[in-house]
Write a protein that holds these residues in place. Structure first.
Motif, PDB file in Angstrom:
ATOM      1  N   ARG A   1      36.766  43.648  40.413  1.00 23.23           N
ATOM      2  CA  ARG A   1      37.433  43.720  40.704  1.00 23.23           C
ATOM      3  C   ARG A   1      36.860  44.634  41.804  1.00 23.23           C
ATOM      4  NH1 ARG A   1      40.789  49.248  37.744  1.00 23.23           N
ATOM      5  NH2 ARG A   1      42.245  48.930  39.321  1.00 23.23           N
TER       6      ARG A   1
ATOM      7  N   ASP B   1      40.398  40.629  42.041  1.00 26.84           N
ATOM      8  CA  ASP B   1      41.716  41.833  42.379  1.00 26.84           C
ATOM      9  C   ASP B   1      40.972  42.996  43.181  1.00 26.84           C
ATOM     10  OD1 ASP B   1      42.460  44.666  41.640  1.00 26.84           O
ATOM     11  OD2 ASP B   1      42.525  44.082  39.675  1.00 26.84           O
TER      12      ASP B   1
ATOM     13  N   ARG C   1      44.050  37.331  43.167  1.00 22.85           N
ATOM     14  CA  ARG C   1      45.729  37.469  42.107  1.00 22.85           C
ATOM     15  C   ARG C   1      46.206  38.499  42.178  1.00 22.85           C
ATOM     16  NH1 ARG C   1      43.399  33.620  36.940  1.00 22.85           N
ATOM     17  NH2 ARG C   1      46.058  34.438  36.426  1.00 22.85           N
ATOM     18  N   ARG C   2      45.524  40.017  41.717  1.00 23.84           N
ATOM     19  CA  ARG C   2      45.929  40.702  42.448  1.00 23.84           C
ATOM     20  C   ARG C   2      45.312  41.823  43.861  1.00 23.84           C
ATOM     21  NH1 ARG C   2      45.590  43.182  35.735  1.00 23.84           N
ATOM     22  NH2 ARG C   2      46.993  41.581  35.434  1.00 23.84           N
TER      23      ARG C   2
ATOM     24  N   ARG D   1      46.347  46.065  44.805  1.00 19.81           N
ATOM     25  CA  ARG D   1      47.160  47.098  45.188  1.00 19.81           C
ATOM     26  C   ARG D   1      46.528  48.494  45.726  1.00 19.81           C
ATOM     27  NH1 ARG D   1      47.503  47.700  39.581  1.00 19.81           N
ATOM     28  NH2 ARG D   1      46.525  46.156  38.246  1.00 19.81           N
TER      29      ARG D   1
ATOM     30  N   ALA E   1      50.701  38.314  44.380  1.00 17.87           N
ATOM     31  CA  ALA E   1      50.079  38.745  44.386  1.00 17.87           C
ATOM     32  C   ALA E   1      49.637  40.065  44.473  1.00 17.87           C
ATOM     33  CB  ALA E   1      48.603  38.083  44.714  1.00 17.87           C
TER      34      ALA E   1
ATOM     35  N   CYS F   1      50.614  43.627  43.066  1.00 21.96           N
ATOM     36  CA  CYS F   1      50.482  44.390  42.114  1.00 21.96           C
ATOM     37  C   CYS F   1      52.501  45.153  41.850  1.00 21.96           C
ATOM     38  CB  CYS F   1      49.543  45.382  41.365  1.00 21.96           C
ATOM     39  SG  CYS F   1      48.187  44.279  41.264  1.00 21.96           S
TER      40      CYS F   1
ATOM     41  N   SER G   1      49.032  43.683  35.773  1.00 22.77           N
ATOM     42  CA  SER G   1      49.647  44.278  36.328  1.00 22.77           C
ATOM     43  C   SER G   1      50.221  45.767  37.190  1.00 22.77           C
ATOM     44  CB  SER G   1      50.136  43.501  36.944  1.00 22.77           C
ATOM     45  OG  SER G   1      50.743  43.541  38.896  1.00 22.77           O
TER      46      SER G   1
ATOM     47  N   TYR H   1      42.089  36.320  32.921  1.00 20.58           N
ATOM     48  CA  TYR H   1      43.158  36.600  32.637  1.00 20.58           C
ATOM     49  C   TYR H   1      43.870  35.798  31.589  1.00 20.58           C
ATOM     50  CZ  TYR H   1      42.779  38.942  37.745  1.00 20.58           C
ATOM     51  OH  TYR H   1      42.840  39.385  38.711  1.00 20.58           O
TER      52      TYR H   1
END
Ligand code: 5AD
Ligand code: SF4
Length: 511
Positions: free
Chosen positions: A218, A265, A299-300, A302, A324, A326, A472, A492
């Motif tokens: 991340r 992430d 996949r994520r 923010r 993807a 969030c 998420s 995950y």
């Protein structure tokens, strides 16, 4: 009692312009800081040192790339970071820059030639805390070590730091970090008082290919630096300088490089990400967000922090459309009273804020979690106005609230208001607000019972026999594996929620 001094926003701009014009002078260097409002970063204190003033207790493991052996010839450094994610990520870039300049990071200040202290001054008596800590470092000065004070307190206090702590060699604000290599050369050459304080008017951002990211799954990417909003209580515009965005191409290139080496992430950072303006004119913020969300392997995604005034509906549409992205928006409100919002120079009313909340709640494909920041006891806040903030909490149904007692900060416009609420009353309001929010969360988190949610594994809580996961929606969901293979950090997995707590969830791994 209402705020009795009329403070004009233009005056705040002019004051700032004056500050910038006074570059290089002692006066110009006496500005404060910012800390991005953000969800508390969680760091393993055994490996790194980062303190979030809001939540020092929440710690998530990070893996700092620290070599096992340090050659006796190699110059070494130690860095300690306070404050928000922005500061934390700045430190990752500073670390990368130092390593590329031939330094090696060590975990204990005793082992370092150069000791850096990356500071935050968003609230409270940050300056005093910094001078206290510098006092601890004093003993080490006798051993020939050099000291650098970075970040917001550095920018705010400027050369005063040299006066109060003469053993400090470097004082640099975040807007000058791109000049670090040159500043290091000066320190190496024996310069006593090196400063990087004059860059708050720069159009340049601190981009480096040498970012030493401390978590391999991340990672943060800064998309915009500085802030032009000048909220009445906030030091950030004075310490981090004017707003400047990176090109969408350079952000995308960085995100691609991260995806290529296994990051899944990504968190986009800025004091106000919603005012992102691509200098190349290619992408709006929502388009950049979507483009990153569509990168292979990501996949994520923010982002933080948003400002209600600049938060537009296309951001919600993007979150709703791109899997993807969030399902979480942090939208600081600060107060539920339009009168107070005006006195804070927030540039929106309660009704306009609620309109944005309605957009977020109208997403069709996702239930988007909403969190916020609130300040209680702002000058002139009446009991009825505080009540408006409480009723806003009920109306929105936040999944999390970061709440703070108003603290007057140096040079900010609200310093001219009378800080009319006694500290005990601020504390009472804070307590009332936090209790109300606990009740709201207790009821609303119940919706997760029995749900199967995907978590990213962050580490283990060996004492409890649990694995630490994050959803998420940015909620902590710890879980047991019921004898199944324990997943590794960064994986995950699906988890069924079996129990709820006021600030976290508990569950069992599925499958
Ligand atoms: N006093 C209290 N809280 C503040 N914040 C920023 N400045 C102050 C201040 N002077 C809070 C705001 C912001 C968060 C990061 O910190 O709620 O959103
Ligand atoms: Fe501070 Fe307001 Fe800028 Fe946020 S938007 S950093 S609160 S001035």
């Amino acid at each position: 009692m209402r705020g009795s001094v009329i403070v004009n926003r233009r005056a705040a701009f002019e004051r700032a312009a004056g500050y910038y014009a006074l570059r290089g002078t002692t006066r110009a260097n006496r500005r404060p800081v910012w800390g991005t409002r953000n969800l508390p970063e969680t760091i393993d204190p055994a490996r790194s040192t980062i303190h979030d003033p809001r939540s020092a207790a929440i710690c998530r493991a990070i893996l700092i790339h620290i070599e096992d052996g340090v050659s006796s010839q190699q110059k070494t450094f130690y860095i300690e970071t306070f404050g928000c994610q922005m500061n934390f990520h700045d430190s990752e870039k500073v670390v990368g820059t130092l390593i590329s300049e031939g330094y090696q990071q060590v975990q204990r200040e005793e082992d370092a030639d150069l000791i850096f202290y990356n500071t935050c001054s968003i609230r409270d008596k940050a300056e005093q805390k910094v001078f206290h800590r510098l006092n601890d470092f004093k003993k080490l000065h006798k051993e020939g070590k050099r000291f650098g004070v970075l970040g917001c307190v550095a920018q705010q206090e400027g050369e005063k730091i040299f006066e109060r702590a003469p053993y400090v060699s470097l004082v640099a604000g975040s807007a000058s970090y791109r000049n670090l290599p040159e500043m290091l050369v000066q320190i190496e050459a024996g310069a006593g008082r090196v400063t990087g304080l004059d860059d708050r008017e720069t159009d340049q951002t601190f981009e480096t290919e040498f970012t030493a990211r401390s978590n391999p799954h991340r990672g943060y990417i800064t998309i915009i630096e500085g802030c032009d909003k000048f909220c009445a209580y906030c030091v950030v515009p004075y310490t981090r300088g004017k707003e400047r965005s990176r090109t969408s191409q350079s952000v995308l290139d960085e995100a691609k490089r991260m995806a290529d080496v296994g990051y899944t992430d990504i968190q986009l950072l800025g004091q106000n990400v919603n005012s992102y303006r691509d200098p190349a004119g290619k992408m709006r913020f929502s388009e950049l967000l979507s483009a990153i969300g569509e990168l292979l392997g990501i996949r994520r995604v923010r982002f933080t922090t948003s400002h209600p005034r600049d938060f537009t509906k296309d951001i919600v549409d993007a979150i709703d459309a791109v899997p993807a992205l969030c399902d979480h928006v942090h939208l600081p409100v600060q107060s539920g009273s339009s009168r107070l919002l005006s006195s804070m120079f927030r540039e929106y009313t309660r009704e306009q804020y609620l309109e944005r909340i309605a957009w977020i709640k109208s997403a069709r494909n996702k239930e988007i979690s909403i969190t916020t920041d609130v300040i209680v006891g702002f000058p002139g806040e009446t009991e009825a106005e505080f009540g408006e903030t409480l009723s806003l909490l009920d109306e929105v149904g936040y999944d999390g609230v970061f709440s703070f007692k108003y603290s007057p900060r140096p040079n900010t416009p609200s310093l001219q208001y009378i800080d009319s609420i006694p500290d005990a009353e601020k504390s009472r309001r804070l307590q009332v607000l936090q209790e109300r929010q606990r009740e709201i969360q207790r009821a609303s988190y119940a919706r997760h019972l029995g749900q199967v949610l995907e978590v990213m594994v962050e580490g283990k809580n060996a004492a409890r026999g649990q694995v630490i996961g994050r959803t998420s929606q940015n909620k902590t969901l710890n879980f047991v594996t019921n004898g199944g293979r324990e997943p590794d950090a960064g994986q995950y997995v699906d988890v069924e929620v079996t129990q709820i707590f006021p600030n976290s969830l508990l569950g069992k791994m599925v499958g």
